[in-house]
Design a protein around this motif. Structure first.
Motif, PDB file in Angstrom:
ATOM      1  N   GLY A 186       0.829  -1.204   0.000  1.00 19.26           N
ATOM      2  CA  GLY A 186       0.000   0.000   0.000  1.00 19.26           C
ATOM      3  C   GLY A 186       0.858   1.245   0.000  1.00 19.26           C
ATOM      4  N   GLY A 187       0.295   2.351   0.531  1.00 21.06           N
ATOM      5  CA  GLY A 187       0.936   3.648   0.423  1.00 21.06           C
ATOM      6  C   GLY A 187       2.045   3.911   1.418  1.00 21.06           C
ATOM      7  N   ILE A 188       2.856   4.956   1.095  1.00 18.25           N
ATOM      8  CA  ILE A 188       3.981   5.340   1.947  1.00 18.25           C
ATOM      9  C   ILE A 188       3.704   6.677   2.645  1.00 18.25           C
ATOM     10  CG2 ILE A 188       5.859   4.066   0.863  1.00 18.25           C
ATOM     11  CD1 ILE A 188       4.984   7.669  -0.104  1.00 18.25           C
ATOM     12  N   TYR A 189       2.470   7.164   2.596  1.00 12.87           N
ATOM     13  CA  TYR A 189       2.180   8.464   3.195  1.00 12.87           C
ATOM     14  C   TYR A 189       2.335   8.456   4.713  1.00 12.87           C
ATOM     15  CZ  TYR A 189       0.308   9.831  -1.374  1.00 12.87           C
ATOM     16  OH  TYR A 189       0.164  10.120  -2.710  1.00 12.87           O
ATOM     17  N   GLY A 190       2.318   7.271   5.326  1.00 13.23           N
ATOM     18  CA  GLY A 190       2.522   7.173   6.763  1.00 13.23           C
ATOM     19  C   GLY A 190       3.983   7.038   7.158  1.00 13.23           C
ATOM     20  N   HIS A 191       4.881   6.896   6.176  1.00 18.60           N
ATOM     21  CA  HIS A 191       6.319   6.855   6.470  1.00 18.60           C
ATOM     22  C   HIS A 191       6.761   8.217   7.015  1.00 18.60           C
ATOM     23  CE1 HIS A 191       6.350   3.075   4.494  1.00 18.60           C
ATOM     24  NE2 HIS A 191       7.608   3.084   4.081  1.00 18.60           N
ATOM     25  N   THR A 221       5.429  12.812   8.678  1.00 19.89           N
ATOM     26  CA  THR A 221       4.942  11.834   7.720  1.00 19.89           C
ATOM     27  C   THR A 221       4.909  12.443   6.320  1.00 19.89           C
ATOM     28  OG1 THR A 221       2.631  12.415   8.085  1.00 19.89           O
ATOM     29  CG2 THR A 221       3.548  10.635   9.442  1.00 19.89           C
ATOM     30  N   VAL A 222       5.153  11.601   5.342  1.00 19.31           N
ATOM     31  CA  VAL A 222       5.151  12.040   3.947  1.00 19.31           C
ATOM     32  C   VAL A 222       3.810  12.655   3.567  1.00 19.31           C
ATOM     33  CG1 VAL A 222       5.287  11.219   1.556  1.00 19.31           C
ATOM     34  CG2 VAL A 222       6.913  10.371   3.269  1.00 19.31           C
ATOM     35  N   GLY A 223       2.739  12.093   4.095  1.00 19.08           N
ATOM     36  CA  GLY A 223       1.406  12.534   3.703  1.00 19.08           C
ATOM     37  C   GLY A 223       0.863  13.727   4.445  1.00 19.08           C
ATOM     38  N   ARG A 224       1.583  14.206   5.468  1.00 18.72           N
ATOM     39  CA  ARG A 224       0.996  15.262   6.311  1.00 18.72           C
ATOM     40  C   ARG A 224       0.622  16.506   5.511  1.00 18.72           C
ATOM     41  NH1 ARG A 224       4.106  18.196  11.244  1.00 18.72           N
ATOM     42  NH2 ARG A 224       4.433  19.850   9.689  1.00 18.72           N
ATOM     43  N   ASP A 225       1.506  16.928   4.623  1.00 17.46           N
ATOM     44  CA  ASP A 225       1.268  18.171   3.885  1.00 17.46           C
ATOM     45  C   ASP A 225       1.154  17.971   2.378  1.00 17.46           C
ATOM     46  OD1 ASP A 225       1.479  19.722   6.253  1.00 17.46           O
ATOM     47  OD2 ASP A 225       3.665  19.681   6.109  1.00 17.46           O
ATOM     48  N   ILE A 226       1.093  16.722   1.927  1.00 16.30           N
ATOM     49  CA  ILE A 226       1.186  16.482   0.488  1.00 16.30           C
ATOM     50  C   ILE A 226      -0.016  17.020  -0.277  1.00 16.30           C
ATOM     51  CG2 ILE A 226       0.084  14.192   0.367  1.00 16.30           C
ATOM     52  CD1 ILE A 226       2.499  13.374  -1.446  1.00 16.30           C
ATOM     53  N   ARG A 227      -1.145  17.211   0.403  1.00 14.00           N
ATOM     54  CA  ARG A 227      -2.337  17.758  -0.256  1.00 14.00           C
ATOM     55  C   ARG A 227      -2.665  19.153   0.275  1.00 14.00           C
ATOM     56  NH1 ARG A 227      -3.568  13.443  -3.167  1.00 14.00           N
ATOM     57  NH2 ARG A 227      -3.404  11.356  -2.243  1.00 14.00           N
ATOM     58  N   ALA A 228      -1.613  19.885   0.641  1.00 13.86           N
ATOM     59  CA  ALA A 228      -1.802  21.198   1.252  1.00 13.86           C
ATOM     60  C   ALA A 228      -2.209  22.274   0.261  1.00 13.86           C
ATOM     61  CB  ALA A 228      -0.520  21.626   1.967  1.00 13.86           C
ATOM     62  N   GLY A 229      -2.129  21.972  -1.042  1.00 16.86           N
ATOM     63  CA  GLY A 229      -2.533  22.949  -2.042  1.00 16.86           C
ATOM     64  C   GLY A 229      -1.438  23.909  -2.442  1.00 16.86           C
ATOM     65  N   HIS A 230      -0.217  23.717  -1.934  1.00 21.69           N
ATOM     66  CA  HIS A 230       0.916  24.562  -2.327  1.00 21.69           C
ATOM     67  C   HIS A 230       1.125  24.444  -3.833  1.00 21.69           C
ATOM     68  CE1 HIS A 230       5.082  25.971  -2.651  1.00 21.69           C
ATOM     69  NE2 HIS A 230       4.959  26.485  -1.434  1.00 21.69           N
ATOM     70  N   GLU A 231       1.401  25.564  -4.498  1.00 23.04           N
ATOM     71  CA  GLU A 231       1.503  25.551  -5.952  1.00 23.04           C
ATOM     72  C   GLU A 231       2.572  24.579  -6.460  1.00 23.04           C
ATOM     73  OE1 GLU A 231       2.528  29.396  -7.388  1.00 23.04           O
ATOM     74  OE2 GLU A 231       4.370  29.549  -6.206  1.00 23.04           O
ATOM     75  N   GLN A 232       3.639  24.398  -5.706  1.00 19.81           N
ATOM     76  CA  GLN A 232       4.680  23.468  -6.119  1.00 19.81           C
ATOM     77  C   GLN A 232       4.192  22.022  -6.060  1.00 19.81           C
ATOM     78  OE1 GLN A 232       7.891  23.603  -7.307  1.00 19.81           O
ATOM     79  NE2 GLN A 232       7.462  25.764  -7.714  1.00 19.81           N
ATOM     80  N   LEU A 233       3.356  21.708  -5.091  1.00 17.29           N
ATOM     81  CA  LEU A 233       2.804  20.358  -4.996  1.00 17.29           C
ATOM     82  C   LEU A 233       1.783  20.109  -6.097  1.00 17.29           C
ATOM     83  CD1 LEU A 233       2.363  20.088  -1.115  1.00 17.29           C
ATOM     84  CD2 LEU A 233       4.136  19.034  -2.537  1.00 17.29           C
ATOM     85  N   VAL A 234       1.091  21.152  -6.501  1.00 12.19           N
ATOM     86  CA  VAL A 234       0.141  21.023  -7.602  1.00 12.19           C
ATOM     87  C   VAL A 234       0.890  20.787  -8.906  1.00 12.19           C
ATOM     88  CG1 VAL A 234      -1.616  22.223  -8.954  1.00 12.19           C
ATOM     89  CG2 VAL A 234      -1.601  22.432  -6.450  1.00 12.19           C
ATOM     90  N   THR A 235       1.973  21.542  -9.129  1.00 10.18           N
ATOM     91  CA  THR A 235       2.770  21.410 -10.348  1.00 10.18           C
ATOM     92  C   THR A 235       3.308  19.998 -10.515  1.00 10.18           C
ATOM     93  OG1 THR A 235       3.422  23.740 -10.340  1.00 10.18           O
ATOM     94  CG2 THR A 235       4.836  22.225 -11.558  1.00 10.18           C
ATOM     95  N   ALA A 236       3.821  19.416  -9.412  1.00 12.94           N
ATOM     96  CA  ALA A 236       4.471  18.103  -9.477  1.00 12.94           C
ATOM     97  C   ALA A 236       3.542  16.951  -9.120  1.00 12.94           C
ATOM     98  CB  ALA A 236       5.687  18.087  -8.548  1.00 12.94           C
ATOM     99  N   LYS A 237       2.292  17.270  -8.766  1.00  9.63           N
ATOM    100  CA  LYS A 237       1.320  16.258  -8.325  1.00  9.63           C
ATOM    101  C   LYS A 237       1.774  15.546  -7.054  1.00  9.63           C
ATOM    102  CE  LYS A 237      -0.726  15.326 -12.876  1.00  9.63           C
ATOM    103  NZ  LYS A 237      -0.103  16.452 -13.573  1.00  9.63           N
ATOM    104  N   GLY A 238       2.517  16.254  -6.248  1.00 12.21           N
ATOM    105  CA  GLY A 238       3.078  15.706  -5.020  1.00 12.21           C
ATOM    106  C   GLY A 238       4.509  16.195  -4.882  1.00 12.21           C
ATOM    107  N   PHE A 239       5.317  15.456  -4.147  1.00 13.26           N
ATOM    108  CA  PHE A 239       6.734  15.807  -4.028  1.00 13.26           C
ATOM    109  C   PHE A 239       7.520  15.176  -5.176  1.00 13.26           C
ATOM    110  CE2 PHE A 239       5.261  15.925   0.454  1.00 13.26           C
ATOM    111  CZ  PHE A 239       5.586  17.252   0.748  1.00 13.26           C
ATOM    112  N   ASP A 240       8.225  16.010  -5.908  1.00 14.00           N
ATOM    113  CA  ASP A 240       9.152  15.560  -6.948  1.00 14.00           C
ATOM    114  C   ASP A 240      10.157  16.694  -7.137  1.00 14.00           C
ATOM    115  OD1 ASP A 240      10.464  14.189  -8.904  1.00 14.00           O
ATOM    116  OD2 ASP A 240       8.848  14.225 -10.377  1.00 14.00           O
ATOM    117  N   HIS A 241      10.939  16.931  -6.072  1.00  8.91           N
ATOM    118  CA  HIS A 241      11.767  18.120  -5.985  1.00  8.91           C
ATOM    119  C   HIS A 241      13.169  17.778  -5.482  1.00  8.91           C
ATOM    120  CE1 HIS A 241       7.611  19.556  -5.841  1.00  8.91           C
ATOM    121  NE2 HIS A 241       8.046  20.733  -6.262  1.00  8.91           N
TER     122      HIS A 241
END
Length: 383
Positions: A221-226, A263-283
């Motif tokens: 399953g997912g790694i958002y809880g890592h 956790t990886v998932g804590r802020d991944i859907r925070a709506g930050h423009e950089q997260l929207v651009t990359a569809k998550g973390f890819d930085h």
């Protein structure tokens, strides 16, 4: 509490793994020499082999195709083993997938804008394979080459020397580049990668490994809880196409602040423009330590459920954290389960994306007479 040495020894023995210990004889520390088996054949009949390394309670399976880490088996806090890397159980899927599961990446890890750079007054056009940009060396980078593999074992370590010669002009890069990558499993079960390269013409080089981790187990399953920590106060925000603007930004007060584990998932859907651009973390994170002669700590990843912990140290100035944003359920792993968004993550130690076109970034130029060197160490435990 960290898994005891006795627990690891017992679990490793049950799993058929080799654990070297202080005071063991030369022969005993070797365990078995890295084992070789046929994994498949390319369309032209070229054979692809899988090598299995076991030492210190860790087992690593590596393909001669792409230097791919096909499996990485680790114990949890109770000594139970599982594969913690994403991949496939057959060669055909590796040949057709575009995910770079477990692969050696080169000549240039990450993106180069418009697949073009100028060096010593000459412009070089590279293979373009990511929109208008070049990604991970182009359409047929090091991840799609068959490497020559030389196994080794000494009194404490086992490993593989992987060799590849990239000819002048391959994927548009200048110079014949001779590359050796060494995978080592130590007596303590650590996994070290050492990269070296030389060239006969000025060129650019940025090598890395693209293993996808899920410390709960492949297919779980997912790694958002890592929980992830990165020793970096800045990152390089990209524009469209994930090409950096060239101006590092502070992570403070943003979802990109991993200076304290979260956790990886804590802020991944925070709506930050950089997260929207990359569809998550890819930085790319700019590591506080900069370039170092020896690997220094930069990242810690932990799965609270299993207790498995990965600590990464590197000589590189950056690390690309990718949260598996483009896994879309179309690929199936050895567990028989499909991979969906966030089912694995990558921590790719590196120089920065698009460095050949960014004068303010650390240089990736390699010239004749010089030797490219990079090292990354992975330490595993179960707390």
């Amino acid at each position: 509490m960290e898994t005891s040495r006795r627990t690891i020894l017992a679990a490793a023995a049950a799993a058929g793994l080799t654990v070297a210990a202080t005071g063991t004889s030369h022969a005993a520390a070797h365990g078995r020499t890295p084992a070789k088996e046929l994994f498949g054949k390319l369309a032209d009949g070229t054979k692809v082999y899988r090598w299995t390394l076991a030492n210190g309670g860790t087992r690593l399976k590596v393909l001669s195709y792409g230097g791919i880490v096909q499996s990485l088996e680790l114990p949890d806090r109770h000594g139970r083993y599982t594969n913690v890397s994403l991949g496939f159980d057959n060669l055909d899927d590796y040949l057709t997938a575009t995910t770079f599961f477990g692969a050696l990446i080169g000549r240039y890890g990450n993106r180069i804008a418009k697949g073009r750079f100028t060096l010593d007054g000459k412009t070089h056009q590279l293979s373009v394979n990511d929109g208008e940009n070049s990604l991970h060396g182009g359409a047929k980078g090091f991840d799609k080459r068959v490497w020559d593999v030389e196994p080794f074992a000494n009194s404490s370590d086992v490993g593989l020397h992987l060799h590849y010669t990239s000819t002048d002009g391959e994927m548009g890069y200048p110079g014949t580049l001779r590359v050796t990558v060494t995978y080592t499993l130590t007596a303590h079960g650590d996994w070290r990668i050492d990269y070296t390269a030389t060239t006969d013409k000025a060129t650019v080089v940025n090598l890395t490994n693209h293993t996808y981790y899920n410390l709960a187990g492949e297919g779980s399953g997912g790694i958002y809880g890592h929980e992830l920590a990165l020793a970096a106060a800045r990152f390089t925000p990209p524009e469209a196409g994930l090409i950096p603007t060239g101006e590092p930004a502070k992570v403070a007060g943003t979802p990109f602040d991993f200076r304290r584990a979260k956790t990886v998932g804590r802020d991944i859907r925070a709506g930050h423009e950089q997260l929207v651009t990359a569809k998550g973390f890819d930085h790319n994170w700019v590591l506080d330590k900069g370039i170092t002669d020896r690997p220094e700590p930069c990242a810690t990843l932990r799965d609270p459920e299993s207790g498995r912990t990965l600590e990464i140290a590197t000589t590189e100035p950056g690390v690309q954290f990718y949260s598996g944003n483009f896994l879309d359920g179309t690929l199936t792993g050895p567990s028989g389960r499909t991979y969906r968004q966030g089912d694995g993550l990558c921590l790719e130690t590196q120089h920065f994306p698009d460095s050949p076109n960014q004068p303010s970034f650390p240089s990736t130029v390699l010239r004749p007479g010089e030797t490219y060197r990079s090292s990354t160490a992975h330490t595993f435990s179960a707390r």
